[in-house]
Design a protein around this motif. Structure first.
Motif, short mmCIF file in Angstrom:
data_model
loop_
_atom_site.label_atom_id
_atom_site.label_comp_id
_atom_site.label_asym_id
_atom_site.label_seq_id
_atom_site.Cartn_x
_atom_site.Cartn_y
_atom_site.Cartn_z
N LEU A 20 0.93 -1.26 -0.03
CA LEU A 20 -0.03 -0.01 0.16
C LEU A 20 0.97 1.39 0.02
O LEU A 20 0.59 2.17 -0.89
N ALA A 21 1.89 1.40 0.57
CA ALA A 21 2.90 2.42 0.86
C ALA A 21 3.54 2.77 -0.42
O ALA A 21 3.69 3.75 -1.12
N VAL A 22 4.11 1.44 -1.19
CA VAL A 22 4.62 1.44 -2.50
C VAL A 22 3.76 2.06 -3.58
O VAL A 22 4.19 2.97 -4.33
N ALA A 23 2.55 1.44 -3.49
CA ALA A 23 1.46 2.10 -4.38
C ALA A 23 1.10 3.57 -4.21
O ALA A 23 1.15 4.38 -5.15
N PHE A 24 1.01 4.19 -3.23
CA PHE A 24 0.78 5.34 -2.78
C PHE A 24 1.96 6.37 -3.13
O PHE A 24 1.59 7.34 -3.95
N ARG A 25 3.11 5.78 -3.27
CA ARG A 25 4.35 6.64 -3.56
C ARG A 25 4.41 6.51 -5.05
O ARG A 25 4.86 7.59 -5.75
N LEU A 26 4.14 5.44 -5.57
CA LEU A 26 4.28 5.43 -7.12
C LEU A 26 3.01 6.39 -7.83
O LEU A 26 3.32 6.88 -8.70
N VAL A 27 1.95 6.44 -7.18
CA VAL A 27 0.66 7.21 -7.62
C VAL A 27 1.42 8.61 -7.64
O VAL A 27 1.17 9.55 -8.42
N LEU A 28 1.89 9.25 -6.42
CA LEU A 28 2.35 10.55 -6.14
C LEU A 28 3.58 10.78 -7.42
O LEU A 28 3.48 12.01 -7.93
N LEU A 29 4.28 9.86 -7.40
CA LEU A 29 5.42 10.21 -8.29
C LEU A 29 5.13 10.14 -9.74
O LEU A 29 5.45 11.00 -10.53
N SER A 30 4.10 9.26 -10.17
CA SER A 30 3.47 9.38 -11.42
C SER A 30 2.74 10.73 -11.98
O SER A 30 3.03 11.23 -12.92
N ILE A 31 2.00 11.32 -10.72
CA ILE A 31 1.42 12.65 -10.93
C ILE A 31 2.53 13.70 -11.12
O ILE A 31 2.28 14.66 -12.02
#
Length: 99
Positions: free
Chosen positions: A24-35
């Protein structure tokens, strides 16, 4: 206890080790970085639906900008040289040459 060496259950999980943290933490970081990366790419003109055309257009614009920058520098060089070179020449002729 100060000497408690037990590990959390997720620390031994193969998926968490592979991802580098909890999923969950990795997915959240990937979403923010992708944006963030998406905003930067949109600012330089990338289109997500036609990425290859956008990359070609980016390099074309950089190429054109490079030659425009050379033209811009050349014009300023000539403009400054009209003043600087005669003043330098006059000061070289007027200044006494001594050892």
């Amino acid at each position: 206890m100060p000497n408690d060496t037990r590990e959390l259950p997720a620390a031994n999980d193969g998926l968490s080790r592979f991802l580098g943290g909890s999923p969950l933490a990795v997915a959240f970081r990937l979403v923010l970085l992708s944006i963030l990366v998406g905003v930067v790419l949109a600012a330089i003109g990338f289109d997500p639906w036609n990425i290859l055309q956008s990359i070609r257009l980016l390099f074309q614009r950089l190429w054109d900008l490079g030659f425009d920058a050379i033209n811009w520098l050349w014009r300023y060089f000539l403009l400054g040289a009209v003043i600087v070179v005669p003043i330098w020449l006059v000061t070289r002729l007027i200044t006494p040459r001594g050892r």
